[in-house]
Design an enzyme around this catalytic site. Sequence first.
Site, PDB file in Angstrom:
ATOM      1  N   ASP A   1       0.824  -1.206   0.000  1.00 22.39           N
ATOM      2  CA  ASP A   1       0.000   0.000   0.000  1.00 22.39           C
ATOM      3  C   ASP A   1       0.861   1.260   0.000  1.00 22.39           C
ATOM      4  OD1 ASP A   1      -2.337   1.459   0.014  1.00 22.39           O
ATOM      5  OD2 ASP A   1      -2.566   1.390   2.192  1.00 22.39           O
TER       6      ASP A   1
ATOM      7  N   ASN B   1     -10.507  -3.510  -6.636  1.00 18.65           N
ATOM      8  CA  ASN B   1      -9.717  -2.587  -7.455  1.00 18.65           C
ATOM      9  C   ASN B   1     -10.326  -2.326  -8.828  1.00 18.65           C
ATOM     10  OD1 ASN B   1      -6.447  -3.647  -6.197  1.00 18.65           O
ATOM     11  ND2 ASN B   1      -7.818  -2.029  -5.494  1.00 18.65           N
TER      12      ASN B   1
END
Length: 277
Positions: free
Chosen positions: A42, A90
Amino acid sequence: MAVRGILGRQRREYRTPEPHPSGARPPKLGDLVPEHVAIVMDGNGRWAKERGLPRTEGHKVGAEQVMDVLQGAIEMGVGNISLYAFSTENWKRSPEEVRFLMNFNRDFIRKSRDTLDELGVRVRWAGRMPRLWKSVAKELQVAQEQTKDNDRLTLYFCMNYGGRAEIADAAQALAEDVRAGKLDPAKVNEKTLAKYLYYPDMPDVDLFLRPSGEQRTSNYLLWQSAYAEMVFQDVLWPDFDRRDLWRACLEFASRDRRFGGAIPNEELLAMEGRSTR
């Protein structure tokens, strides 16, 4: 020094990991090394934004850290690494970014598989086939086949993956076996359901690691992380390297893992005694 691994009945040599440029060496943790480390990669977007760069540049730099982290895991003696490459959520990102990530992950796998094979890494893809680009799935399947006999480190490349999706897929497959009369519903338990997960032999996650300062699981390996130790670091993924992995392993080694068990009475009494002084 090369390490020998088993390939069928023959033995082959694995390439020695390249040392970190700083000369840093992993701490010696003995039996306290986590067997399975799950990593949420991340912070790529924020890293790029801080530098006035497009988000895609953050992904490119972040990918360069993957090989360093894997080599650091081998040096440490970690047996399994799971990387969250693309989640089922996503797909909500812009079409441009999704297209970039599909192309990028496909090219990364193709360019990296020989090096991974030389290092003794076994690649396994975890995720859903629907919606995943066929070209990406093909590269993952080629990498799996090429590295299937390696036994130094197993890399679970989680692509089009979601923890809830995996559990739902397992439940659906289990229900189909019940309907077909292959399974008695009265005998279904946790172990039964676990057999229907993408990889029933995947070890439970010991260390759940997330850089970037965020403190959430983001629907990642929910079943396998039931008793994982969580370590959150402020470093963004493009700045993350094997030394950050080692620091997380040190933190893991300092934890008291009880898996839901109680603290022994003598320890409680000792704690109470200290608190009254």
